[in-house]
Structures are given as C-alpha cells and as structure tokens.
Motif scaffolding. Structure first.
Motif, PDB file in Angstrom:
ATOM      1  N   GLY A 207       0.728  -1.222   0.187  1.00  0.00           N
ATOM      2  CA  GLY A 207       0.111  -0.059  -0.107  1.00  0.00           C
ATOM      3  C   GLY A 207       0.982   1.269  -0.074  1.00  0.00           C
ATOM      4  O   GLY A 207       2.111   1.248   0.468  1.00  0.00           O
ATOM      5  N   GLY A 209       0.187   3.775   1.766  1.00  0.00           N
ATOM      6  CA  GLY A 209       0.046   4.518   2.893  1.00  0.00           C
ATOM      7  C   GLY A 209       1.000   4.226   3.591  1.00  0.00           C
ATOM      8  O   GLY A 209       2.086   3.620   3.484  1.00  0.00           O
ATOM      9  N   SER A 210       1.001   4.657   5.194  1.00  0.00           N
ATOM     10  CA  SER A 210       1.988   4.574   6.212  1.00  0.00           C
ATOM     11  C   SER A 210       1.864   3.265   6.580  1.00  0.00           C
ATOM     12  O   SER A 210       0.866   2.281   6.501  1.00  0.00           O
ATOM     13  N   LEU A 212       0.892   2.212   9.350  1.00  0.00           N
ATOM     14  CA  LEU A 212      -0.514   2.066  10.226  1.00  0.00           C
ATOM     15  C   LEU A 212      -1.485   1.526   9.334  1.00  0.00           C
ATOM     16  O   LEU A 212      -2.154   0.603   9.751  1.00  0.00           O
ATOM     17  N   VAL A 213      -1.588   1.921   8.111  1.00  0.00           N
ATOM     18  CA  VAL A 213      -2.695   1.782   7.058  1.00  0.00           C
ATOM     19  C   VAL A 213      -2.434   0.054   6.860  1.00  0.00           C
ATOM     20  O   VAL A 213      -3.487  -0.620   6.753  1.00  0.00           O
ATOM     21  N   SER A 214      -1.248  -0.303   6.397  1.00  0.00           N
ATOM     22  CA  SER A 214      -1.140  -1.747   6.176  1.00  0.00           C
ATOM     23  C   SER A 214      -1.526  -2.609   7.395  1.00  0.00           C
ATOM     24  O   SER A 214      -2.046  -3.829   7.132  1.00  0.00           O
ATOM     25  N   TRP A 216      -3.796  -1.827   9.570  1.00  0.00           N
ATOM     26  CA  TRP A 216      -5.250  -1.695   9.292  1.00  0.00           C
ATOM     27  C   TRP A 216      -5.818  -2.530   8.361  1.00  0.00           C
ATOM     28  O   TRP A 216      -6.759  -3.358   8.738  1.00  0.00           O
ATOM     29  N   VAL A 217      -5.317  -2.904   7.205  1.00  0.00           N
ATOM     30  CA  VAL A 217      -5.586  -3.757   6.115  1.00  0.00           C
ATOM     31  C   VAL A 217      -5.538  -4.988   6.838  1.00  0.00           C
ATOM     32  O   VAL A 217      -6.508  -5.907   6.615  1.00  0.00           O
ATOM     33  N   THR A 220      -8.306  -5.690   9.341  1.00  0.00           N
ATOM     34  CA  THR A 220      -9.498  -5.886   8.949  1.00  0.00           C
ATOM     35  C   THR A 220      -9.652  -7.052   7.959  1.00  0.00           C
ATOM     36  O   THR A 220     -10.991  -7.873   8.184  1.00  0.00           O
ATOM     37  N   GLY A 272      -8.999  -3.768   0.800  1.00  0.00           N
ATOM     38  CA  GLY A 272      -7.515  -3.606   0.146  1.00  0.00           C
ATOM     39  C   GLY A 272      -6.821  -4.670  -0.002  1.00  0.00           C
ATOM     40  O   GLY A 272      -5.656  -4.469  -0.304  1.00  0.00           O
TER      41      GLY A 272
END
Length: 799
Positions: A207, A209-210, A212-214, A216-217, A220, A272
C-alpha cells in the motif's frame, strides 16, 4: 465505447463497440488455447501451460507486435472490459479452488507432509529475499517502490506450489493415489493456504500509505475471515442441510451462494486485499458434505474454466513483453530467478523428505512436483504489476520462470520416477479351472449408472451355490478432464482402488446412487462387492484396469461394450476411444476378459434373487474361448432362476477344406470338456438343454438360421476366438474385439432384446504384453471385499 453496435449496414464497425469486440476476443482466446493444448497433449502438459503460452503469443511478445492486430482485436480502450471479465471469471475460479480444499483434510495432514510443506515454502522464500536483497538490479524495481514489498512479492512468487495444476499432473502420471502423490497433495494444500496468507501480507505491505494503514488492512482482513467463519458459514450450512440427497438443489440457494461470492469479493476489495480473497474464503467455508458443493461445481465450472478463465491468461500475456528483457544482466537475472526457485523449492523439499526418511529418488521427484507453478503464480504477479511493485521487465522474467518450472515438471518426473507395477503371481486366471469350488474374482467395469442394473443382474446370475462364491470389484471408469469436479473426485480416490466416495463423519453413506446400488445389492445377496474407481485419460485408463485386475487377483474382467442400446433397438457408439480401451485390455489382461453388449438384462432395474428368470444360450463351436463361455454358463445355471441352452455347432469339413493336427487336438479337448459338462451338469437337469447341430464349415446361412431360432433368450455367451467364418460380410470387421459370432449377435438386425457376453480365455502359452511385473516376494495388500473384521481388514486367501 458503446456497448453494442448498430451493424455494418448502418455504416458502423462492430469492433468499435464493447460487446462484439469482447465476443471476438473470447473466441480468439478459446480457439488459440485449445489448439495449443491439443498440440501439447503428447507432452502430457497441463492446460495451464497452453493458456500461459497463448496469452504470451497474443501479447506484445509475438502476434501483438503487429500494431494492426493489437489495435483491431485488443485495442487499449477495450482492456478495461477484458480485465473486468477476466477478474469476474477469476473470482469464481478461486471460489471453485476453495471448494476443492477441505480444511478437515488439511488438519489431518501428517507430520511428514507438514514438514515437507514448511520446508518447501520457507527455503525458496528466504533464498529469494536473500539473493535479490544483496543485488537487485536497479532497472527491475519501479522508482519509488520500497524494497520490502518488492522482496516479499518475489519471495511469494518463488515459494508457491499450484495445487490444482499439481493434482492434474499427478493424475496424468498415475501418481495421485500412490504414497508420494498423497504426500505431495497434502503438502501442496498446506502450501496453498500459506501462499494466500503471504500474498495478503504482500498486498498489505504494498500500500502507498503509512505502515499503520497496512496494519489496519491486515487486521480488517483477519476480521473478515473470522466473520465469514462465524456468520456466513452457518447460513451456507443451513442451505446445505436443506438440500438433501436425491432432490434438486433450489435455484434460490445457488443464486444466493453465487451472490455471496461477489459480495465477499466486494468486501475484501474494499478492505484493500483484492476481491479474490473473499471468493476463496467463501469456497473454503461451504460445507463439503452432501450434494450442495457438487451442484455448485457443476453450475459454475464449465462456463468459468472454459470461457472466462483463459481471458485472465491473455490479460497477463498482454502485460508480458519478453522483448523488455534486454542485455546480459537481465537474462542473467532470469537464470538467477529460475535457479533460485528450483534450488530453493526442490532443495528444501528434498532435504525435508530425507529427514523424514523418504528414499532419495522419491524425494527428488517430490521436489520437482512441488516446484509446479500455475494460476496462483500469475495472480501474485498481476497484483504486483497492478500495484506498480513489479515493472515490465521483472513481470516478464517471473512469468517465464513460472512457465519454465511448470513445463519441466512432467518430463523430469517421467524420466526420474517410474513406479514399478508389481504383483504376486496367482493361478486362477480364468473361469475354467481345475477346482470349480474356488472363489471366482471378477473386475466389473462400468462407465455410468446406466450400466449398473445389468452388471448387478449379471453378478446375481453368476453367484452360483458354492460355499466360496464370487467376489466382485466394481470399477467406475471416469475420464480425467480439466473440470474441477473430476479433480475433486480424484482427490477422494484412495490407494489401490479403494472407494472414491467419502463416508460421512457419522458413518452413513453419502447417498451417492452408485453407493446405494452396490451396498443395497450386497446386503440383499451373498455377493461380496468392493466399489472402486479409475480416473485417467482414456488413452491410458486400460493400465488402471489391468493393474487393478492383477492386484485383486481377478479371474475375469467384464468390460462394457462401447455402444449403448437405444430405445429403437439401434446401438449408439460412445466413440472410438472407448472401443480402443477394450482392445487394449484384451492385449494386456492378466486373466480372462468378457465384453458385455448390454441390451437390458433383467430390465432397467435390479432384479431380486427370487425373481431372477433368465434364459441363457451358449454358442459353442469349439476352442479355448468357447470352453470359457460354457464354463461361465455352467456357473450361472446353478442359480435356480437360470435356464441354460447349449447350442453346439459340429462343423463338417467342406470338400475344399482339410483338417490339421491343431484342429484334432482342439476337438479332443472340446470332446473331453463337453463330456464332463454333460455328465456333471446337463444329465438329469431340467434347466439345461443340450443341442447339437451339424453345419458345413463355411455355410453361414445354416449357422445364422440356428442362431435366430435360439434368439429368444436373455443372454448369449460366446467365445471371442470362435473358429467360425464371419457371419456378416459388411459389418463384422466393425468390432473385431467381439469375434466373428459376437459381432453378428451385436447387430440390431439380429436382436434388440438379447444381451451378449463375448469371452476371451486367458492363454498362459500366448505372448502377453504384461503391464505388471510378477514378483513372488512382493507383499500382497489386504483388500478383500465384504464385511471387515474387528481390526478392519480381512485375511487374504491365496487362490
């Protein structure tokens, strides 16, 4: 682009509209891939090889180098529609892959297969990361892409084993039901699940993003998996429970499940981690017991595998430009990637196999099998390409790596591993034998449920009254195809022809009509039956029949005729391939062989023992095969409902013919055999009628007239090698495997109600093309049909 065209008469080019162009693309893709699959068939390559090559040929590497072709058939503005159709097909194909995976079987994976799977994943993954981390060529990584996601994608690409492709290769090579084949499939199933987990990790890390986004992916995605197991699974289980055996599955349940697949794909795409994961998870959680999963396979597989899935390979091929691999450094990288994949995968598997005491040759074979790539490999690469982690050159290198490693699997395995077909010698290889009280072992083959009633009625008529009656191995002959259902059935096949259907966990049969037919008959009769399967290519399925007959010590193989009886009395051919199966079995059989021309012996249903009332005619000219036919008739007439009519033709030499010592010797054996038959069976038995008819050798008219007079019977028994002139000039050569008399009796002009059993006795003095090597010291596997003892096995009787 408009969706549809107004037509050429309105001055429009249909190829400027989305729908006509998509239709043309699908037709071009299907025709090309099927032609390539046909050309690669002699090399015994799986169809995925043809589809990958077809995609590359249509791309900028070959045909696509022509801008006129590319702009006409695959213009840039149509690629979005093409990719969408391809991904819809891919979503449902991954749903089918999930249906093939049984988590219970994976949980039961032994420690040996688990160790091999872990080593086969970890070593190539670590080697791929380590090799490319030390020296990744700058032009192979897109600018701005972090090294971490690139290395993870490369590691996943090198460590994958294609589960469906491996199943196809093992089945082609007849290794699936061997110990090594089962070990390979168990390890590949574990590998498949691990590959999806690693791919989810790679997608999350890729991804933009940061970190942190990974995270969250990933979290989730894990929540989605848990929700699917705890929320979706009960819904699917409820639909499966409301779809009992013997009743059609409701259309609403099929539609709801297919919609759930799309909804799950939408959910994971929103998260994602790609829509494929949702479909794969739904396939895994669908209950595998009962008819529900099988009906889903039948509804989806042909359309998806035949039409939509090849589009994905073309979509990949359009992105693959082999010409982008330029310079010595790039070609060196291709060699490095192929070498790393092979050394890591094969080396890790071999080392782990040797640790768990697998012999060296089997370990090396297992390593090459586990190095099989396929569709999942292309999925990984396409996702990496779409995420801009892999550039054109790296993508082309990895596609070629997948193609090379998979292409090498079949020829290398065939070269280094040829499992010996061994069996212990045995004596009772024919119905005619020294001690008629010995048990008769039969291998009865059938193509479909249509053959079963006659086969069962034939078994009932053959059981006799001896203390040791008959043991029957009922073998279902299934053509190995690319369909998922065929591969799923192959997965269920056990070693040495054990039943291919599963038992439910509560011990009840799964309701398959094949199971019901044979189990019901066994419970109501004194015949012991073992149901078996042979799933193979039609060109080699005779090897399964012959090998099983030798391993089961069969005295008689019963084969279905390659023509089916129709309502109007005519016979419709199933195809020359089925006729060739019977001819190959006749050449290689280790025992007697009978070909059954089925015209409905006993009708279309099983006849109870008390209701059996058949008239059977034995046509006897003389010779080994006719004696075998009469020996079988002698066994059948022991049944109280059987009436036997023996019609012996005494051939009188014509003025132009001369006798020979061989004929005299044969006549002496025939006379001795008939004397015993009349003394022990015919004399004083009202169920037996013995009739002799003198005919001039070569006079077909008298023979035909006598046969027609005896034509009002249920079954004819006749020898294949009968010393008789052909009785039908125009069609007797159509079925040489039936012999001169059997070919005539099988004609619809002769009869439309009488079945025919053409028998060929095993001749120990003849030249045989043995497929099984007889070794006196070989261990005999215990596999006697009938009730099991307390320990679950029966003692094997040396007969």
């Amino acid at each position: 682009m408009k969706s549809t065209s107004d037509g050429i008469f309105q001055g429009e080019n249909p190829l400027n509209s989305a729908l006509p162009l998509a239709i043309l693309q699908i037709c071009v893709v299907v025709v090309l891939t099927r032609v390539l699959a046909f050309l690669l068939r002699p090399l015994r390559q799986p169809r995925v090889i043809a589809e990958i090559i077809g995609g590359i040929l249509l791309g900028p590497s070959a045909i696509g180098r022509s801008s006129a072709f590319l702009n006409t058939v695959f213009p840039k503005q149509s690629l979005t529609v093409l990719d969408t159709l391809a991904n819809i097909g891919l979503i449902y194909f991954l749903f089918l892959v999930g249906l093939e995976l049984d988590l219970r079987a994976i949980r039961r994976t032994g420690s040996t297969a688990l160790v091999i799977a872990v080593a086969g994943i970890s070593l190539p993954f670590i080697m791929g990361i380590g090799t490319l981390r030390r020296r990744p060529p700058a032009h192979t990584v897109n600018r701005g892409v972090a090294t971490g996601p690139f290395l993870v994608f490369m590691g996943v690409a090198l460590s994958i084993t294609a589960f469906p492709v491996l199943a196809r290769i093992l089945a082609e090579l007849k290794l699936l039901t061997t110990d090594m084949g089962r070990m390979a499939m168990s390890a590949a199933a574990v590998n498949d699940v691990a590959a999806w987990i690693l791919l989810a990790l790679a997608i999350a890390l890729s991804g933009t993003g940061s970190p942190l986004v990974s995270l969250w992916v990933l979290l989730t995605g894990a929540a989605f998996v848990l929700g699917a197991f705890f929320l979706l699974r009960p819904v699917l289980a409820w639909m499966a429970r409301r779809s009992p055996e013997g009743e059609p599955v409701k259309e609403l349940y099929i539609c709801a499940t297919l919609t759930i697949v799309l909804a799950a794909g939408f959910a994971t795409d929103t998260i994602g981690i790609h829509a494929l994961f949702g479909a794969f998870i739904v396939g895994i959680i669908v209950p595998k017991d009962g008819p529900f999963a099988g009906v889903l396979l039948e509804k989806v597989e042909d359309l998806i595998s035949g039409l939509f899935l090849p589009l994905y390979f073309v979509s990949s091929g359009l992105k693959t430009n082999v010409m982008s691999i330029r310079g010595g450094e790039s070609w060196a990288l291709l060699a490095l990637v192929v070498g790393t994949a092979c050394i890591g995968k094969i080396g890790g598997t071999v080392i782990a196999s040797l640790i768990v005491r697998v012999p060296l040759r089997e370990a090396v074979t297992l390593g090459f099998l586990m190095n099989t790539k396929g569709l999942v490999e292309l999925i990984v690469l396409n996702i990496g390409k779409d995420r801009h982690v892999l550039n054109d050159e790296t993508f082309a290198i990895l596609v070629l790596m997948a193609l090379i490693t998979t292409f090498l699997t079949t020829p290398v395995v065939m070269a280094i591993y040829k499992p010996a077909r061994r069996g212990a010698p045995y004596k009772n290889r024919a119905v005619q034998r020294g001690n008629p009280e010995d048990e008769l072992r039969m291998l009865a083959c059938f193509h479909s449920t249509r053959n079963i009633p006659t086969m069962i009625n034939l078994m009932e008529s053959s059981r006799g009254t001896r203390k040791r009656g008959i043991a029957v191995y009922a073998m279902h002959l299934v053509e190995l195809s690319e369909r998922s259902s065929a591969i799923s059935m192959v997965h269920k096949a056990r070693r040495n022809g054990m039943p291919f259907w599963n038992k439910r966990r509560n011990g009840d049969g799964d309701g398959d009509q094949l199971v019901v037919a044979f189990e019901t008959y066994q419970q109501l009769s004194r015949v012991s039956i073992r149901a078996m399967t042979a799933i193979s290519d039609l060109h080699t399925i005779h090897e399964d029949i012959v090998t099983s007959a030798h391993q089961k010590r069969a005295a008689l193989i019963v084969l279905p005729f390659h023509k089916l009886h129709q309502m109007d009395g005519h016979m419709e051919s199933l195809g020359d391939q089925y006729q060739h199966i019977n001819q190959r079995v006749l050449h290689h059989a280790p025992c007697s062989v009978a070909i059954l021309v089925d015209r409905g012996l006993g009708g279309a249903a099983q006849v109870a023992a008390s209701d059996v009332s058949y008239s059977i005619a034995v046509v006897f000219f003389g010779g080994r095969d006719d004696r075998e036919a009469l020996s079988y008739g002698m066994r059948m007439v022991e049944h109280p409902g059987i009436a036997l009519h023996v019609l012996r033709f005494c051939l009188q030499p014509s003025s132009s013919s001369s006798g020979s010592s061989n004929n005299n010797s044969r006549s002496d054996e025939d006379a001795l055999f008939l004397g015993e038959f009349r003394a022990k069976v015919a004399d004083g038995n009202e169920s037996v009628k013995y009739e002799e008819k003198a005919v001039v050798d070569g006079n077909k008219a008298d023979i035909v007239e006598a046969l027609k007079a005896a034509g009002r019977c249920n079954l004819f028994l006749v020898g294949q090698g009968t010393p008789c002139v052909p009785l039908s000039d125009d069609r007797s050569t159509d079925c040489p495997e039936l012999g001169p008399v059997g070919s005539y009796l099988a004609l619809p002009e002769f009869s439309t109600v009488a079945s025919v059993l053409v028998m060929k006795q095993y001749d120990p003095t003849a030249k045989h093309y043995d497929l099984v090597e007889e070794v006196a010291e070989v261990a005999v596997e215990v596999d006697t049909p009938g009730p099991t003892t307390a320990k679950g096995t029966m003692s094997f009787r040396d007969d």
